[in-house]
Design a protein around this motif. Structure first.
Motif, PDB file in Angstrom:
ATOM      1  N   ASP A 194      29.579  31.811  53.578  1.00 43.46           N
ATOM      2  CA  ASP A 194      29.586  30.346  53.468  1.00 43.46           C
ATOM      3  C   ASP A 194      31.013  29.800  53.536  1.00 43.46           C
ATOM      4  OD1 ASP A 194      30.272  31.515  51.151  1.00 43.46           O
ATOM      5  OD2 ASP A 194      28.559  30.804  49.999  1.00 43.46           O
ATOM      6  N   ALA A 243      33.781  29.651  52.165  1.00 40.32           N
ATOM      7  CA  ALA A 243      34.656  29.622  50.982  1.00 40.32           C
ATOM      8  C   ALA A 243      35.999  28.973  51.284  1.00 40.32           C
ATOM      9  CB  ALA A 243      34.850  31.039  50.415  1.00 40.32           C
ATOM     10  N   PRO A 294      40.503  44.401  44.604  1.00 40.46           N
ATOM     11  CA  PRO A 294      40.945  43.863  45.892  1.00 40.46           C
ATOM     12  C   PRO A 294      42.361  44.339  46.209  1.00 40.46           C
ATOM     13  CG  PRO A 294      40.002  42.132  44.506  1.00 40.46           C
ATOM     14  CD  PRO A 294      40.145  43.346  43.644  1.00 40.46           C
ATOM     15  N   GLY A 353      44.755  36.640  44.402  1.00 42.92           N
ATOM     16  CA  GLY A 353      45.286  35.623  43.499  1.00 42.92           C
ATOM     17  C   GLY A 353      45.336  36.156  42.076  1.00 42.92           C
ATOM     18  N   LEU A 407      38.688  25.736  50.726  1.00 39.99           N
ATOM     19  CA  LEU A 407      39.016  24.777  49.675  1.00 39.99           C
ATOM     20  C   LEU A 407      38.786  23.378  50.224  1.00 39.99           C
ATOM     21  CD1 LEU A 407      42.430  26.377  48.593  1.00 39.99           C
ATOM     22  CD2 LEU A 407      40.141  26.852  47.681  1.00 39.99           C
ATOM     23  N   GLU A 438      35.576  34.290  44.226  1.00 38.68           N
ATOM     24  CA  GLU A 438      35.668  35.591  44.910  1.00 38.68           C
ATOM     25  C   GLU A 438      36.745  35.561  45.978  1.00 38.68           C
ATOM     26  OE1 GLU A 438      31.758  36.461  46.409  1.00 38.68           O
ATOM     27  OE2 GLU A 438      31.310  37.747  44.690  1.00 38.68           O
ATOM     28  N   MET A 439      36.823  34.432  46.681  1.00 36.49           N
ATOM     29  CA  MET A 439      37.854  34.296  47.711  1.00 36.49           C
ATOM     30  C   MET A 439      39.235  34.462  47.068  1.00 36.49           C
ATOM     31  SD  MET A 439      40.191  32.039  49.115  1.00 36.49           S
ATOM     32  CE  MET A 439      39.749  30.384  48.575  1.00 36.49           C
ATOM     33  N   ARG A 478      40.046  36.022  44.361  1.00 42.39           N
ATOM     34  CA  ARG A 478      40.279  37.412  43.955  1.00 42.39           C
ATOM     35  C   ARG A 478      40.534  38.296  45.155  1.00 42.39           C
ATOM     36  NH1 ARG A 478      35.381  39.346  41.168  1.00 42.39           N
ATOM     37  NH2 ARG A 478      36.477  41.332  41.184  1.00 42.39           N
ATOM     38  N   SER A 479      39.727  38.109  46.214  1.00 41.29           N
ATOM     39  CA  SER A 479      39.874  39.025  47.340  1.00 41.29           C
ATOM     40  C   SER A 479      41.199  38.808  48.065  1.00 41.29           C
ATOM     41  CB  SER A 479      38.693  38.902  48.304  1.00 41.29           C
ATOM     42  OG  SER A 479      38.836  37.763  49.100  1.00 41.29           O
ATOM     43  N   PHE A 480      41.769  37.590  47.981  1.00 41.47           N
ATOM     44  CA  PHE A 480      43.087  37.386  48.568  1.00 41.47           C
ATOM     45  C   PHE A 480      44.196  37.583  47.532  1.00 41.47           C
ATOM     46  CE2 PHE A 480      40.487  35.390  51.838  1.00 41.47           C
ATOM     47  CZ  PHE A 480      41.071  35.921  52.978  1.00 41.47           C
ATOM     48  N   TRP A 532      39.511  20.531  49.150  1.00 42.11           N
ATOM     49  CA  TRP A 532      40.575  19.553  48.922  1.00 42.11           C
ATOM     50  C   TRP A 532      41.826  19.875  49.734  1.00 42.11           C
ATOM     51  CZ3 TRP A 532      38.646  23.029  45.472  1.00 42.11           C
ATOM     52  CH2 TRP A 532      39.472  24.106  45.154  1.00 42.11           C
ATOM     53  N   PHE A 546      33.936  35.106  54.532  1.00 48.38           N
ATOM     54  CA  PHE A 546      32.759  34.813  53.720  1.00 48.38           C
ATOM     55  C   PHE A 546      31.647  34.148  54.534  1.00 48.38           C
ATOM     56  CE2 PHE A 546      36.200  35.288  50.827  1.00 48.38           C
ATOM     57  CZ  PHE A 546      35.645  35.865  49.708  1.00 48.38           C
ATOM     58  N   ASP A 565      46.850  31.804  39.149  1.00 48.26           N
ATOM     59  CA  ASP A 565      46.662  31.122  40.435  1.00 48.26           C
ATOM     60  C   ASP A 565      45.225  30.667  40.614  1.00 48.26           C
ATOM     61  OD1 ASP A 565      49.173  31.113  41.380  1.00 48.26           O
ATOM     62  OD2 ASP A 565      48.992  32.930  42.596  1.00 48.26           O
ATOM     63  N   PHE A 598      46.330  29.970  52.782  1.00 43.79           N
ATOM     64  CA  PHE A 598      46.087  30.148  51.342  1.00 43.79           C
ATOM     65  C   PHE A 598      46.208  31.600  50.898  1.00 43.79           C
ATOM     66  CE2 PHE A 598      43.431  30.074  47.425  1.00 43.79           C
ATOM     67  CZ  PHE A 598      44.184  29.149  46.729  1.00 43.79           C
ATOM     68  N   LEU A 620      48.758  32.790  47.980  1.00 47.67           N
ATOM     69  CA  LEU A 620      48.448  33.568  46.776  1.00 47.67           C
ATOM     70  C   LEU A 620      49.326  34.809  46.682  1.00 47.67           C
ATOM     71  CD1 LEU A 620      44.556  33.384  46.557  1.00 47.67           C
ATOM     72  CD2 LEU A 620      46.232  32.131  45.226  1.00 47.67           C
ATOM     73  N   ARG A 621      49.849  35.243  47.827  1.00 50.32           N
ATOM     74  CA  ARG A 621      50.751  36.406  47.788  1.00 50.32           C
ATOM     75  C   ARG A 621      52.184  36.002  47.549  1.00 50.32           C
ATOM     76  NH1 ARG A 621      47.853  40.584  52.019  1.00 50.32           N
ATOM     77  NH2 ARG A 621      45.806  40.039  51.185  1.00 50.32           N
ATOM     78  N   PRO A 624      31.704  31.750  45.390  1.00 50.04           N
ATOM     79  CA  PRO A 624      32.449  32.198  46.568  1.00 50.04           C
ATOM     80  C   PRO A 624      33.926  31.822  46.509  1.00 50.04           C
ATOM     81  CG  PRO A 624      30.390  31.183  47.243  1.00 50.04           C
ATOM     82  CD  PRO A 624      30.512  30.955  45.770  1.00 50.04           C
ATOM     83  N   LEU A 625      34.249  30.648  45.955  1.00 50.83           N
ATOM     84  CA  LEU A 625      35.663  30.262  45.880  1.00 50.83           C
ATOM     85  C   LEU A 625      36.437  31.193  44.952  1.00 50.83           C
ATOM     86  CD1 LEU A 625      35.843  26.362  45.842  1.00 50.83           C
ATOM     87  CD2 LEU A 625      36.274  27.946  47.704  1.00 50.83           C
ATOM     88  N   LEU A 637      35.469  43.622  44.994  1.00 41.63           N
ATOM     89  CA  LEU A 637      34.972  42.486  44.205  1.00 41.63           C
ATOM     90  C   LEU A 637      33.902  42.922  43.222  1.00 41.63           C
ATOM     91  CD1 LEU A 637      34.723  39.796  47.037  1.00 41.63           C
ATOM     92  CD2 LEU A 637      36.347  39.827  45.143  1.00 41.63           C
ATOM     93  N   PRO A 679      41.332  22.438  40.743  1.00 45.58           N
ATOM     94  CA  PRO A 679      41.067  21.486  41.826  1.00 45.58           C
ATOM     95  C   PRO A 679      39.580  21.384  42.177  1.00 45.58           C
ATOM     96  CG  PRO A 679      42.820  23.005  42.454  1.00 45.58           C
ATOM     97  CD  PRO A 679      42.276  23.492  41.152  1.00 45.58           C
ATOM     98  N   ALA A 680      38.862  22.516  42.095  1.00 43.68           N
ATOM     99  CA  ALA A 680      37.434  22.460  42.406  1.00 43.68           C
ATOM    100  C   ALA A 680      36.711  21.593  41.388  1.00 43.68           C
ATOM    101  CB  ALA A 680      36.837  23.866  42.434  1.00 43.68           C
ATOM    102  N   LYS A 697      44.936  26.947  41.105  1.00 46.53           N
ATOM    103  CA  LYS A 697      44.819  26.559  42.510  1.00 46.53           C
ATOM    104  C   LYS A 697      43.387  26.514  43.003  1.00 46.53           C
ATOM    105  CE  LYS A 697      49.386  27.945  43.870  1.00 46.53           C
ATOM    106  NZ  LYS A 697      50.244  28.859  44.619  1.00 46.53           N
ATOM    107  N   ILE A 698      42.449  27.076  42.237  1.00 45.63           N
ATOM    108  CA  ILE A 698      41.057  27.043  42.684  1.00 45.63           C
ATOM    109  C   ILE A 698      40.168  26.339  41.665  1.00 45.63           C
ATOM    110  CG2 ILE A 698      39.044  28.452  43.272  1.00 45.63           C
ATOM    111  CD1 ILE A 698      40.981  30.471  44.491  1.00 45.63           C
TER     112      ILE A 698
END
Lengths: 256, 255
Positions: A86, A88, A76, B157, A90, B150-151, B153-155, A92, A84, B161, A101, A105-106, B147-148, A58, B169-170, B165-166
């Protein structure tokens, strides 16, 4: 004491990271043995989260490199998953979608990823909460969702950034016990950032103590004797207590 | 239990407002202020003889076209501005000026350029509705929790996406509040256009009734457009609930 090279899952080599004029990490090298849990422990501002995010891909180091299974990290990758501080999640999306999730994403098909996610939701003890939303869950349950999400992508390396710091003391103890059995059950390499000495000694196979400004590894401790004694025996083991004291003795002068 | 209570509260507050209106009209506070009941009977008359529907047919054209353009273009541009500092620099000032501009004074200019037809009216609706949609969207996009992202990216996306998807909606709660403000402003714009450019639709009823001192009809027309706006905003809220169920976290006082 040295571990053979094939047994090293992650290597950080001469990592430096500068934020403008501020040196966060200087020339830091560290090996992370496969299948074990390594803690990065240090006072706040010592760059442990920075190091973790560099390993995650990251953040880019200013110089130096990270290798995961012998391959240099450029960003990544599917071999690493992140938990994380906090959570992280979603807000919603319900628990099921949050856990799935990473797989979404994959590009994994919905039925397949939801089947995988349901399994991990059960594993972390959240069965029955699949349709709940994050705001309806307690802090501890939210972090279980974050953990299940990281487990479902089945990465070999799990990166955890102070995962238990935002949950209450009792939940944290339960998490620490669960983490011990998780490390035993899953053949994964865990890299665990914490600022709690007790937590680091309790859960770690290897503890890297980071000292601040600029950060470097000052000491590596490998608690040995009490690892197989059972979760409820560790905290009263003399070696455990000695190591906790020893670490505090070396850290206290860095705490203002 | 809860839905019944909130329905009762709605009816109660409507009763209070209409009651106060009726009393104010009976005093009367002004010769030009009819009572609630007079207004309602004028409304009923216009509904029965069909004038109101014909008028809404006219008013809804620029209104719906303008709101559709404002929503689609506004969210798109807002997203762009929020994602790129360069676009922020390029476009944000336009919308800030647009939002602060005294629109009524600009209408003659619009008429000179686009004539007195539908185009000018659509423009008025857009000028009213779009800035708040753009500014809300871009602000919300810029403030996506790190953090969202980063999440995502780390998964692993993809950029697409992460935006779809982030980030979107956020940003959705604030985008929707921008849409609500924008739609209300669009309603004001539609009536303003009909009063200032050419009298058609509901604006025609308002200005004609005023000119012949038929105040109940004038207030009935104003009342009907407010009712329509409220219905429209309710619809928007339903849409948000349907799209982002987890956004609805009840009230801060619920525990």
């Amino acid at each position: 004491m040295r571990t053979p090279a094939s047994e090293i899952a992650v290597t950080a080599r001469r990592i430096s990271k500068n934020y403008g004029a501020v040196e966060a990490l200087r020339n830091l090298s560290l090996d992370f043995p496969r299948g074990q849990l390594t803690s990065l422990l240090g006072p706040s501002g010592c760059g442990k989260t920075t190091l973790l995010k560099i390993i995650a891909g990251l953040l880019e180091p200013t110089s130096g490199e990270v290798e995961v299974n012998g391959k240099a990290v450029t960003g990544p990758g599917p071999d690493r998953a992140f938990v994380f501080q906090d959570f992280a999640l979603l807000p919603w999306a319900n628990v099921l979608r949050n856990v799935a999730f990473g797989l979404e994403l994959r590009g994994i098909a919905r039925s397949e990823r939801e089947a995988i996610a349901e399994g991990y939701i059960r594993n972390v003890g959240l069965a029955g909460f699949e349709a709940s939303y994050p705001h309806e869950l307690s802090g501890g349950m939210r972090q279980r969702v974050g953990l299940a999400r990281a487990l479902s992508v089945d990465a070999q390396v799990l990166l955890m950034d102070e995962p238990f710091s935002a949950v209450d003391e009792q939940t944290r103890r339960k998490f620490q016990e669960d983490l011990l059995s998780l490390v035993q059950r899953e053949a994964k390499t865990f890299i665990f950032v914490t600022h709690s000495i007790e937590e680091a000694v309790y859960v770690s196979d290897q503890i890297a103590i980071l000292l601040p400004r600029p950060s470097r590894v000052s000491e590596i401790i490998r608690p040995g004797g009490f690892r197989n004694k059972g979760a409820d025996q560790i905290r009263r083991d003399p070696e455990y207590l000695d190591i906790v004291d020893e670490i505090w003795a070396s850290l206290r002068r860095y705490v203002e | 239990m809860m839905p019944q209570r909130s329905l009762m509260l709605t009816l109660l507050s409507a009763g209070l407002v209409f009651g106060a209106w009726q009393i104010a009209g009976m005093i009367p506070v002004s010769y030009a202020f009819p009572t609630f009941l007079e207004t309602m009977s004028a409304l009923l008359r216009m509904v029965l003889d069909g004038t109101l529907f014909v008028a809404f047919g006219e008013t809804l054209k620029p209104l719906l076209v303008g709101i559709a353009i404002s929503a689609a273009l506004g969210i798109g541009l807002g997203l762009w501005i929020g994602l790129s500092s360069w676009f922020d620099w390029l476009f944000s000032p336009i919308f800030i000026v647009m939002q602060a501009a005294p629109l009524a004074a600009l209408i003659p200019l619009l008429v000179m350029v686009y004539g007195i037809g539908l185009t000018s009216k659509v423009f008025v609706v857009c000028i009213m509705a779009m800035p708040v949609i753009v500014l809300n969207t871009s602000g919300a996009v810029r403030n996506t929790p790190t953090p969202l992202k980063e999440m995502g990216r780390s998964f692993l996306g993809s950029e697409r996406d992460i935006v779809l998807k982030i980030i979107l909606p956020a940003a959705s709660p604030i985008i929707f509040s921008g849409l609500r403000l924008g739609v209300s402003a669009g309603f004001i714009g539609a009536v303003l256009a009909e009063l200032k450019i050419t009298p058609t639709g509901v604006g025609d009823i308002i200005s004609y009734s005023r000119s012949i001192a038929d105040y109940p009809s004038m207030y009935a027309a104003i009342f009907s457009i407010i009712v329509l706006a409220v219905l429209f905003l309710n619809l928007l809220e339903r849409l948000e609930d349907f799209l982002f169920e987890g956004n609805n976290r009840g009230y801060a006082s619920d525990t």
